[in-house]
Design a protein around this motif. Sequence first.
Motif, PDB file in Angstrom:
ATOM      1  N   ASN A   2       0.801  -1.226   0.000  1.00 47.70           N
ATOM      2  CA  ASN A   2       0.000   0.000   0.000  1.00 47.70           C
ATOM      3  C   ASN A   2       0.834   1.277   0.000  1.00 47.70           C
ATOM      4  OD1 ASN A   2      -2.151  -1.737   0.066  1.00 47.70           O
ATOM      5  ND2 ASN A   2      -2.725  -1.279   2.180  1.00 47.70           N
ATOM      6  N   HIS A   3       1.919   1.309   0.781  1.00 47.78           N
ATOM      7  CA  HIS A   3       2.737   2.521   0.832  1.00 47.78           C
ATOM      8  C   HIS A   3       3.382   2.794  -0.522  1.00 47.78           C
ATOM      9  CE1 HIS A   3       3.213   1.863   5.442  1.00 47.78           C
ATOM     10  NE2 HIS A   3       1.989   2.217   5.105  1.00 47.78           N
ATOM     11  N   ALA A   4       3.786   1.742  -1.219  1.00 47.04           N
ATOM     12  CA  ALA A   4       4.373   1.918  -2.552  1.00 47.04           C
ATOM     13  C   ALA A   4       3.329   2.457  -3.525  1.00 47.04           C
ATOM     14  CB  ALA A   4       4.952   0.598  -3.058  1.00 47.04           C
ATOM     15  N   HIS A   5       2.091   2.026  -3.386  1.00 46.68           N
ATOM     16  CA  HIS A   5       1.029   2.540  -4.259  1.00 46.68           C
ATOM     17  C   HIS A   5       0.787   4.024  -4.002  1.00 46.68           C
ATOM     18  CE1 HIS A   5      -1.002  -1.411  -5.679  1.00 46.68           C
ATOM     19  NE2 HIS A   5       0.309  -1.446  -5.768  1.00 46.68           N
ATOM     20  N   ALA A   6       0.912   4.454  -2.765  1.00 44.58           N
ATOM     21  CA  ALA A   6       0.764   5.879  -2.458  1.00 44.58           C
ATOM     22  C   ALA A   6       1.906   6.681  -3.080  1.00 44.58           C
ATOM     23  CB  ALA A   6       0.724   6.095  -0.949  1.00 44.58           C
ATOM     24  N   LEU A   7       3.094   6.100  -3.099  1.00 49.64           N
ATOM     25  CA  LEU A   7       4.264   6.787  -3.656  1.00 49.64           C
ATOM     26  C   LEU A   7       4.242   6.768  -5.190  1.00 49.64           C
ATOM     27  CD1 LEU A   7       6.939   8.198  -2.979  1.00 49.64           C
ATOM     28  CD2 LEU A   7       8.020   5.960  -2.947  1.00 49.64           C
ATOM     29  N   PHE A   8       3.790   5.666  -5.754  1.00 50.86           N
ATOM     30  CA  PHE A   8       3.737   5.497  -7.209  1.00 50.86           C
ATOM     31  C   PHE A   8       2.303   5.166  -7.624  1.00 50.86           C
ATOM     32  CE2 PHE A   8       7.969   3.984  -5.841  1.00 50.86           C
ATOM     33  CZ  PHE A   8       8.776   4.892  -6.529  1.00 50.86           C
ATOM     34  N   PRO A   9       1.394   6.152  -7.612  1.00 47.65           N
ATOM     35  CA  PRO A   9      -0.021   5.858  -7.862  1.00 47.65           C
ATOM     36  C   PRO A   9      -0.295   5.244  -9.237  1.00 47.65           C
ATOM     37  CG  PRO A   9       0.350   8.231  -7.608  1.00 47.65           C
ATOM     38  CD  PRO A   9       1.638   7.543  -7.343  1.00 47.65           C
ATOM     39  N   ARG A  10       0.536   5.513 -10.205  1.00 43.65           N
ATOM     40  CA  ARG A  10       0.281   4.942 -11.543  1.00 43.65           C
ATOM     41  C   ARG A  10       0.447   3.435 -11.566  1.00 43.65           C
ATOM     42  NH1 ARG A  10       5.436   4.422 -14.121  1.00 43.65           N
ATOM     43  NH2 ARG A  10       6.970   5.564 -12.935  1.00 43.65           N
ATOM     44  N   LEU A  11       1.096   2.865 -10.530  1.00 42.11           N
ATOM     45  CA  LEU A  11       1.277   1.417 -10.453  1.00 42.11           C
ATOM     46  C   LEU A  11       0.133   0.718  -9.738  1.00 42.11           C
ATOM     47  CD1 LEU A  11       5.079   1.314  -9.607  1.00 42.11           C
ATOM     48  CD2 LEU A  11       3.994   1.124 -11.847  1.00 42.11           C
ATOM     49  N   SER A  12      -0.816   1.484  -9.221  1.00 42.58           N
ATOM     50  CA  SER A  12      -1.943   0.886  -8.471  1.00 42.58           C
ATOM     51  C   SER A  12      -2.862   0.109  -9.381  1.00 42.58           C
ATOM     52  CB  SER A  12      -2.744   1.971  -7.765  1.00 42.58           C
ATOM     53  OG  SER A  12      -1.954   2.564  -6.774  1.00 42.58           O
TER      54      SER A  12
END
Length: 170
Positions: A160-170
């Motif tokens: 989840n934290h990575a998705h917040a940092l890189f939203p295009r990867l969500s």
Amino acid sequence: MRRGTRRGPPRPVRLLRHFPHRPRQGCRCSPRISISTPPRAAANLLPHGVARRYPNLKIILSHAGGLLPYVAHRITAALVAETGRGHEEILEDLRSFWFDTALSGGPSALPSLLAFARPDQVLFGTDWPFAPEIAVAVFTGEYDRYVGPGTGSHHAIDRNHAHALFPRLS
């Protein structure tokens, strides 16, 4: 407005006089480099107000920030004396960095990191393919077994934290 994400210590790293380092003669790299480079790099950015001037610049310090969580208050004291800025302001700037858990899932590094860092700015990391597979397996296993304060849900750190940092990867 400038934006960006950077993993690892910023280059070039200007040595801060409070944390000198000289590699041993004939040694390509010493363990001290990998654990002291992130705090030196972070401390070098703070006197110039980088964190406050560029709030959209996200810097990920690898290996749980090296020694940074452990020595953050010493760095802060040195920077208060050097810059005249406030203690809490400098600590807040140090906490503005993102951290990964690469080779840092052990029982002493992880609690220090989770006690220091903002809870939503810790990312899962392994250091693969650079670290030997056995090291990745040992530290990832330690991380998986850790249930202390600050972990909340491993899912948040793992994904989840990575998705917040890189939203295009969500």
